[in-house]
Design a protein around this motif. Structure first.
Motif, PDB file in Angstrom:
ATOM      1  N   LEU A   9      30.310  49.419  19.896  1.00 30.81           N
ATOM      2  CA  LEU A   9      29.352  50.220  19.125  1.00 30.81           C
ATOM      3  C   LEU A   9      30.057  51.229  18.226  1.00 30.81           C
ATOM      4  O   LEU A   9      29.616  51.475  17.094  1.00 30.81           O
ATOM      5  N   GLU A  10      31.125  51.812  18.712  1.00 29.22           N
ATOM      6  CA  GLU A  10      31.880  52.742  17.870  1.00 29.22           C
ATOM      7  C   GLU A  10      32.449  52.028  16.659  1.00 29.22           C
ATOM      8  O   GLU A  10      32.437  52.561  15.534  1.00 29.22           O
ATOM      9  N   ARG A  11      32.922  50.799  16.847  1.00 30.18           N
ATOM     10  CA  ARG A  11      33.466  50.016  15.729  1.00 30.18           C
ATOM     11  C   ARG A  11      32.364  49.661  14.721  1.00 30.18           C
ATOM     12  O   ARG A  11      32.545  49.797  13.511  1.00 30.18           O
ATOM     13  N   LYS A  12      31.206  49.227  15.218  1.00 31.70           N
ATOM     14  CA  LYS A  12      30.114  48.852  14.317  1.00 31.70           C
ATOM     15  C   LYS A  12      29.560  50.066  13.570  1.00 31.70           C
ATOM     16  O   LYS A  12      29.218  49.974  12.381  1.00 31.70           O
ATOM     17  N   THR A  13      29.473  51.203  14.264  1.00 28.03           N
ATOM     18  CA  THR A  13      29.013  52.420  13.601  1.00 28.03           C
ATOM     19  C   THR A  13      29.942  52.785  12.448  1.00 28.03           C
ATOM     20  O   THR A  13      29.484  53.092  11.333  1.00 28.03           O
ATOM     21  N   GLY A  14      31.226  52.734  12.713  1.00 24.12           N
ATOM     22  CA  GLY A  14      32.193  53.054  11.667  1.00 24.12           C
ATOM     23  C   GLY A  14      32.111  52.094  10.498  1.00 24.12           C
ATOM     24  O   GLY A  14      32.190  52.507   9.328  1.00 24.12           O
ATOM     25  N   HIS A  15      31.930  50.817  10.793  1.00 20.64           N
ATOM     26  CA  HIS A  15      31.860  49.814   9.731  1.00 20.64           C
ATOM     27  C   HIS A  15      30.622  50.031   8.855  1.00 20.64           C
ATOM     28  O   HIS A  15      30.717  50.017   7.615  1.00 20.64           O
ATOM     29  N   ILE A  16      29.453  50.234   9.472  1.00 25.22           N
ATOM     30  CA  ILE A  16      28.212  50.395   8.712  1.00 25.22           C
ATOM     31  C   ILE A  16      28.220  51.712   7.943  1.00 25.22           C
ATOM     32  O   ILE A  16      27.857  51.762   6.757  1.00 25.22           O
ATOM     33  N   ASN A  17      28.640  52.774   8.600  1.00 23.55           N
ATOM     34  CA  ASN A  17      28.692  54.058   7.907  1.00 23.55           C
ATOM     35  C   ASN A  17      29.704  54.024   6.763  1.00 23.55           C
ATOM     36  O   ASN A  17      29.474  54.580   5.683  1.00 23.55           O
ATOM     37  N   GLY A  18      30.835  53.357   6.995  1.00 24.55           N
ATOM     38  CA  GLY A  18      31.839  53.261   5.943  1.00 24.55           C
ATOM     39  C   GLY A  18      31.330  52.510   4.726  1.00 24.55           C
ATOM     40  O   GLY A  18      31.680  52.835   3.580  1.00 24.55           O
ATOM     41  N   ALA A  19      30.467  51.511   4.962  1.00 22.23           N
ATOM     42  CA  ALA A  19      29.959  50.691   3.860  1.00 22.23           C
ATOM     43  C   ALA A  19      28.821  51.355   3.100  1.00 22.23           C
ATOM     44  O   ALA A  19      28.618  51.084   1.909  1.00 22.23           O
ATOM     45  N   HIS A  20      28.041  52.230   3.775  1.00 19.09           N
ATOM     46  CA  HIS A  20      26.808  52.729   3.162  1.00 19.09           C
ATOM     47  C   HIS A  20      26.715  54.241   3.028  1.00 19.09           C
ATOM     48  O   HIS A  20      25.774  54.742   2.408  1.00 19.09           O
ATOM     49  N   SER A  35      22.268  45.393  28.044  1.00 19.70           N
ATOM     50  CA  SER A  35      20.911  44.851  28.041  1.00 19.70           C
ATOM     51  C   SER A  35      20.032  45.484  26.969  1.00 19.70           C
ATOM     52  O   SER A  35      18.980  44.940  26.625  1.00 19.70           O
ATOM     53  N   LYS A  36      20.457  46.618  26.416  1.00 16.44           N
ATOM     54  CA  LYS A  36      19.625  47.361  25.469  1.00 16.44           C
ATOM     55  C   LYS A  36      19.718  46.832  24.044  1.00 16.44           C
ATOM     56  O   LYS A  36      18.967  47.276  23.163  1.00 16.44           O
ATOM     57  N   GLY A  37      20.631  45.917  23.775  1.00 10.31           N
ATOM     58  CA  GLY A  37      20.711  45.312  22.445  1.00 10.31           C
ATOM     59  C   GLY A  37      21.158  46.274  21.357  1.00 10.31           C
ATOM     60  O   GLY A  37      20.764  46.121  20.196  1.00 10.31           O
ATOM     61  N   LEU A  38      22.012  47.234  21.690  1.00  8.24           N
ATOM     62  CA  LEU A  38      22.403  48.237  20.707  1.00  8.24           C
ATOM     63  C   LEU A  38      23.267  47.645  19.597  1.00  8.24           C
ATOM     64  O   LEU A  38      23.132  48.016  18.424  1.00  8.24           O
ATOM     65  N   GLY A  39      24.157  46.722  19.944  1.00 10.73           N
ATOM     66  CA  GLY A  39      24.981  46.089  18.922  1.00 10.73           C
ATOM     67  C   GLY A  39      24.130  45.322  17.924  1.00 10.73           C
ATOM     68  O   GLY A  39      24.320  45.429  16.699  1.00 10.73           O
ATOM     69  N   GLU A  40      23.186  44.558  18.443  1.00  7.74           N
ATOM     70  CA  GLU A  40      22.273  43.812  17.574  1.00  7.74           C
ATOM     71  C   GLU A  40      21.401  44.760  16.748  1.00  7.74           C
ATOM     72  O   GLU A  40      21.083  44.472  15.583  1.00  7.74           O
ATOM     73  N   ARG A  41      21.017  45.888  17.334  1.00  7.69           N
ATOM     74  CA  ARG A  41      20.211  46.881  16.606  1.00  7.69           C
ATOM     75  C   ARG A  41      20.987  47.451  15.425  1.00  7.69           C
ATOM     76  O   ARG A  41      20.454  47.579  14.310  1.00  7.69           O
ATOM     77  N   PHE A  42      22.253  47.792  15.655  1.00  7.88           N
ATOM     78  CA  PHE A  42      23.075  48.334  14.573  1.00  7.88           C
ATOM     79  C   PHE A  42      23.264  47.293  13.471  1.00  7.88           C
ATOM     80  O   PHE A  42      23.209  47.617  12.281  1.00  7.88           O
ATOM     81  N   GLU A  43      23.502  46.050  13.874  1.00  6.75           N
ATOM     82  CA  GLU A  43      23.669  44.986  12.880  1.00  6.75           C
ATOM     83  C   GLU A  43      22.382  44.789  12.076  1.00  6.75           C
ATOM     84  O   GLU A  43      22.422  44.544  10.860  1.00  6.75           O
ATOM     85  N   SER A  44      21.233  44.893  12.725  1.00  2.64           N
ATOM     86  CA  SER A  44      19.951  44.757  12.026  1.00  2.64           C
ATOM     87  C   SER A  44      19.763  45.879  11.014  1.00  2.64           C
ATOM     88  O   SER A  44      19.282  45.654   9.889  1.00  2.64           O
ATOM     89  N   GLY A  65      22.177  47.547   9.624  1.00  2.00           N
ATOM     90  CA  GLY A  65      23.121  47.258   8.551  1.00  2.00           C
ATOM     91  C   GLY A  65      22.568  46.216   7.586  1.00  2.00           C
ATOM     92  O   GLY A  65      22.741  46.322   6.363  1.00  2.00           O
ATOM     93  N   ARG A  66      21.901  45.199   8.125  1.00  2.00           N
ATOM     94  CA  ARG A  66      21.273  44.176   7.280  1.00  2.00           C
ATOM     95  C   ARG A  66      20.180  44.812   6.404  1.00  2.00           C
ATOM     96  O   ARG A  66      20.055  44.499   5.212  1.00  2.00           O
ATOM     97  N   PHE A  67      19.379  45.698   7.001  1.00  2.41           N
ATOM     98  CA  PHE A  67      18.340  46.394   6.246  1.00  2.41           C
ATOM     99  C   PHE A  67      18.953  47.179   5.083  1.00  2.41           C
ATOM    100  O   PHE A  67      18.456  47.131   3.949  1.00  2.41           O
ATOM    101  N   LEU A  68      20.020  47.900   5.350  1.00  2.00           N
ATOM    102  CA  LEU A  68      20.654  48.702   4.309  1.00  2.00           C
ATOM    103  C   LEU A  68      21.158  47.829   3.169  1.00  2.00           C
ATOM    104  O   LEU A  68      21.122  48.227   1.994  1.00  2.00           O
ATOM    105  N   GLY A  69      21.634  46.614   3.516  1.00  2.00           N
ATOM    106  CA  GLY A  69      22.125  45.711   2.491  1.00  2.00           C
ATOM    107  C   GLY A  69      21.025  44.993   1.738  1.00  2.00           C
ATOM    108  O   GLY A  69      21.150  44.735   0.535  1.00  2.00           O
TER     109      GLY A  69
END
Length: 470
Positions: free
Chosen positions: A318-329, A271-280, A282-286
């Motif tokens: 969330l662990e997968r998304k964290t790794g993906h965003i950190n790996g990219a940036h 319910s906390k929207g953490l996946g969407e937060r990480f994606e947002s 990531g979008r900001f970083l890009g």
């Protein structure tokens, strides 16, 4: 003077004077009310027993009495992990896709509520006020009535209440809501959740809602009102100025080496929207590459309900998304997301909040969300950070000077982060002043006193909320 009997799923045992550690604001406020009204806090101990026997474990610390019972493993599986957290919790947060309907869950839920009623009954004296908390115990008031309890009984729901078109998917929804109408006062976090409840009562039960928001049912008048919960403002501000908070502030500031900090603090819950937060983020970083190496997101997310499959899944996601965003940036000297699966004491959190330039509070649905209010309270009014807040959090109805966002839109959140980083100091101060007034004036003590007054039968006229459209 009438005593106050508080009943909740779990009991926060008060700490003795001078004991180490800190309690949450809700526990502090309720313990204060219990001391004032010579009360008792009753609930589950959190412990298992091989066979339920109704034994009460009684403690008394600083004039507050607690009474707890242990539950059998089957009770915990069906009542707590099952109906409460795999049926009601997702449904009340509009996640019908995650809602599980299992007859055994429902039977366990009613069985444990009956056990609560049997166990607390001997503790209730004729003049006591009884205050039941949250979705775990919705039918408890009805079960106490069946046992002859004529006291005034109130219920406060800490979660959202879903629209009627979602609630009707719940088997036996009429019986559940009908049992709630045995309470004298039913409290919700916001006018929106209250409106959804009243709409259901009219549409599905054929009852009339009076202009003052009360409901006439079975010869009784039930008060249904919004009571927005707050934080223990004075206690939190005091904690934010403590040595522990200062140490946490300086440690975080030093570790980011001059970069801007965003902070999120949430239970690990879909319910906390953490996946969407990480994606947002990531979008900001890009999208804003000139700022990408200048901003750090600290996400504190203590695990919860690890026995429920959907919670295991969100942790993996969330662990997968964290790794993906950190790996990219990331580079050798910089990691954009610091994802921490542990909790921190409140004073340390206050220091982290104060060190953060942006509070990122973006749940997909939340009854209130006190993190938003804690972030505001922790800020330096001369140089405050910016609160980015989901429009679907209950707090958004009070904290209208935050940057309100749609958490489902990664573009919207990304743009809000950029706007927060660019916001002039004068605007930050102006927004913070208004936010702080709301947090300070409508704190947890105000919330508690308003509900207790309604339970006493004082000031219960209220106003009729705008009703939800079916």
């Amino acid at each position: 003077m009438s005593r106050l009997i508080v009943i909740s799923n779990r009991v926060s045992v008060p700490k003795a004077a001078g004991a180490a550690g800190a309690q949450g604001g809700l526990a502090v406020a309720l313990n204060s009310a219990l001391r004032e009204h010579r009360g008792i806090w009753f609930g589950w101990s959190g412990q298992e027993t091989e066979e339920f026997n109704g034994h009460l474990n009684m403690q008394r610390i600083d004039d507050v009495t607690t009474a707890t019972i242990d539950l059998e493993p089957q009770d915990i599986d069906e009542y707590y992990n099952g109906y409460a957290n795999r049926t009601l919790w997702p449904l009340f947060h509009y996640r019908i896709d995650l809602t599980e309907y299992d007859r055994n869950f429902g039977e366990g839920y009613e069985r444990v509520n009956a056990r609560f009623a049997d166990s607390v009954l001997p503790l209730i004296e004729p003049d006591d006020l009884v205050w039941v908390h949250d979705y775990h115990l919705l039918p408890l008031g009805s079960m106490l009535r069946q046992k002859g309890v004529k006291n005034r009984i109130g219920l406060f729901l800490h979660t959202p209440w879903p629209p009627a078109r979602l609630l009707v998917s719940l088997p036996f929804h009429e019986r559940l809501v009908g049992s709630m109408l045995e309470y004298d006062v039913i409290g919700f976090q916001t006018e929106e959740w209250l409106g959804s409840f009243l709409h259901y009562v009219e549409k599905e039960m054929g009852l009339s809602v009076n202009k003052d928001g009360t409901i006439d049912y079975d010869g009784r008048r039930i008060v249904a009102r919004a009571f927005p919960i707050g934080i223990d403002y004075e206690e939190f501000v005091e904690g934010a100025e403590s040595a522990e908070a200062l140490e946490a502030y300086e440690h975080l500031k030093a570790s980011v080496r001059g970069r801007k900090v965003m902070i999120g603090v949430d239970r690990l819950d879909y319910s906390k929207g953490l996946g969407e937060r990480f994606e947002s983020f990531g979008r900001f970083l890009g999208d804003y590459t000139d700022l990408a190496s200048k901003v750090v997101l600290l996400q504190i997310a203590p695990p919860s309900r690890g026995d429920v499959a959907s919670y295991q899944q969100i942790r993996e996601d969330l662990e997968r998304k964290t790794g993906h965003i950190n790996g990219a940036h990331a580079d050798v000297a910089f990691v954009p997301i610091r994802y921490v699966n542990r909790g921190y004491p409140r004073r340390q959190l206050a220091g982290f909040y104060r060190a953060a330039d942006i509070g990122l509070v973006t749940p997909l649905r939340d009854g209130m969300n006190l993190v938003a209010k804690e972030y505001v309270a922790a800020q330096n009014p001369e140089y405050p950070g910016v609160l980015v807040l989901s429009q679907f959090a209950g707090a958004a109805l009070q904290l209208t000077d935050a940057l309100l966002v749609n958490p489902h839109s990664i573009e919207d959140v990304s743009e809000a982060i950029k706007r927060a980083l660019d916001m002039p100091l004068a605007e930050r101060r102006s927004r913070h002043e208004k936010l702080l007034a709301s947090v300070r004036d409508e704190d947890v003590v105000f919330w508690r006193d308003e509900f207790v007054k309604a339970l006493f039968g004082e000031g219960t006229s209220g106003t009729s909320p705008q009703k939800e459209v079916a």
